[in-house]
Write a protein that holds these residues in place. Sequence first.
Motif, short mmCIF file in Angstrom:
data_model
loop_
_atom_site.label_atom_id
_atom_site.label_comp_id
_atom_site.label_asym_id
_atom_site.label_seq_id
_atom_site.Cartn_x
_atom_site.Cartn_y
_atom_site.Cartn_z
N SER A 86 -15.49 -32.04 22.72
CA SER A 86 -16.27 -33.05 23.37
C SER A 86 -17.27 -32.15 24.21
O SER A 86 -18.47 -32.28 24.13
CB SER A 86 -15.71 -33.71 24.41
OG SER A 86 -16.58 -34.66 25.29
N SER A 87 -16.73 -31.13 24.78
CA SER A 87 -17.61 -29.90 25.40
C SER A 87 -18.46 -29.14 24.56
O SER A 87 -19.38 -29.02 24.85
CB SER A 87 -16.76 -29.07 26.32
OG SER A 87 -15.98 -29.76 27.39
N LEU A 88 -18.16 -28.87 23.52
CA LEU A 88 -18.77 -28.06 22.56
C LEU A 88 -19.96 -28.79 22.06
O LEU A 88 -21.12 -28.52 21.68
CB LEU A 88 -18.03 -27.82 21.18
CG LEU A 88 -16.81 -26.50 21.57
CD1 LEU A 88 -16.05 -26.60 20.39
CD2 LEU A 88 -17.50 -25.19 21.76
N ASN A 89 -19.66 -30.20 21.81
CA ASN A 89 -20.80 -31.20 21.41
C ASN A 89 -21.80 -31.29 22.57
O ASN A 89 -23.11 -31.36 22.09
CB ASN A 89 -20.14 -32.57 21.12
CG ASN A 89 -19.22 -32.54 19.65
OD1 ASN A 89 -19.45 -31.71 19.06
ND2 ASN A 89 -18.35 -33.59 19.57
N GLN A 90 -21.25 -31.42 23.62
CA GLN A 90 -22.37 -31.48 24.73
C GLN A 90 -23.18 -30.23 24.81
O GLN A 90 -24.55 -30.35 24.91
CB GLN A 90 -21.64 -31.63 26.19
CG GLN A 90 -21.08 -33.11 26.27
CD GLN A 90 -20.41 -32.99 27.64
OE1 GLN A 90 -21.17 -32.90 28.86
NE2 GLN A 90 -19.19 -33.06 27.90
N ALA A 91 -22.79 -29.00 24.76
CA ALA A 91 -23.62 -27.75 24.54
C ALA A 91 -24.33 -27.99 23.44
O ALA A 91 -25.20 -27.08 23.78
CB ALA A 91 -22.40 -26.75 24.95
N LEU A 92 -23.80 -28.01 22.46
CA LEU A 92 -24.85 -28.07 21.18
C LEU A 92 -25.87 -29.10 21.69
O LEU A 92 -27.15 -28.71 20.99
CB LEU A 92 -23.91 -28.55 19.81
CG LEU A 92 -22.81 -27.48 19.42
CD1 LEU A 92 -22.24 -28.21 18.43
CD2 LEU A 92 -23.78 -26.32 18.91
#
Length: 398
Positions: A362-368
């Motif tokens: 989820s955090s990776l998706n936000q950063a992307l």
Amino acid sequence: MQSIKLHPVGAISVKTEGSGLKLLPPLSLYIHLPWCLKKCPYCDFNSHEHPKDIPEAQYLSALERDLESALPGIWGRPIQTIFIGGGTPSLFSSQAIDQLLTMVRARLKVAPDAEVTMEANPGTFEAEKFAAYRDAGVNRLSIGVQSFNNEHLKALGRIHDASQATAAAALVAEVYATWNIDLMYGLPNQNIEQALADLKQAIACDAPHISLYNLTLEPNTYFASHPPTLPDDDTIATMQEQLQTVLVAAGYQRYEVSAWSKPGHQSRHNKNYWEFGDYLGIGAGAHSKISSAADIRRQIRFRTPQQYMEQALSGAPMSQDLAVAAVELPFEFMLNALRLVDGVDNSLFEDRTGLSILAVQSSLNQALGKKLLETSPNRLRATPQGMLFLNELQSLFL
């Protein structure tokens, strides 16, 4: 966050839920020598103005007790790098440094090619001491120049002047094959031309490694309560851009937010921190991160030199042990790894935390989505935008 409990160093292992490391990370050793001639107004490190006579023998005995009590927690693991920091370690005699490293090698399995770094202040330099430190086993020196401008050195509370800084760099270059200059920008009343002049002087010294930091006002420092006039944000941004251009043109490669090196001269010790490796810290206020097959724990030694020595020499507990909860591991990992320009493989996250990369999807998706992280499926690496807004990127993993 679990409560902090006091235990003898190395005597207890604090269970960390969710950890399951298959391989232990590389292990480094950090040794803190806490005294300085004078406390700088910007410094938030655990440093203390030294007494008339530094109690070298007593402090070395305390370090010996500290290390011996820590051995059960790291038994058999080789030490890849050693860093002697402070404070101002170069206030210690070369005989004391020789005794210290001899004591370490007698108790730990130190890799034959271990990088052994020591911090030094240009105001405490003597040519004979440089060579003696090298003969004791120090093979990399890091000198805290900060600026080559006398006006700015005075504003920073440094004990050396520009001529001493230049002379110290010349001496170090004669004795050490690899070494570092610490340099700051965004200093009180500094303009862009002055910042560039500082950097060009560091490059002229032919330093193989330059650590370039933007001065920040840290809590609990003199500057925090008595803030100087600093350049505005636009000027800082322009400084940073132009300084980086000069470094690239001079053949330096940026491998971490604040670290620039010529090929083959990266700091192996600091890189182990950024890759979430393990480190044992001994000395007043030193921090440790120690992993095992079932747990990861952090330790903090007592800060004041007198209390630290009293605790160590009496056999009493000298550190605080803090359990690292599994939910905190992603942020701790990313806080370090995302500072690296090339980032790290996804597999390193799993190897060093014991967690699946899916735990932070989820955090990776936000950063992307914010374009702070590159879209590589197998690598965690900040975009140029992510490097500029690194705090925002790291905070997504809280």
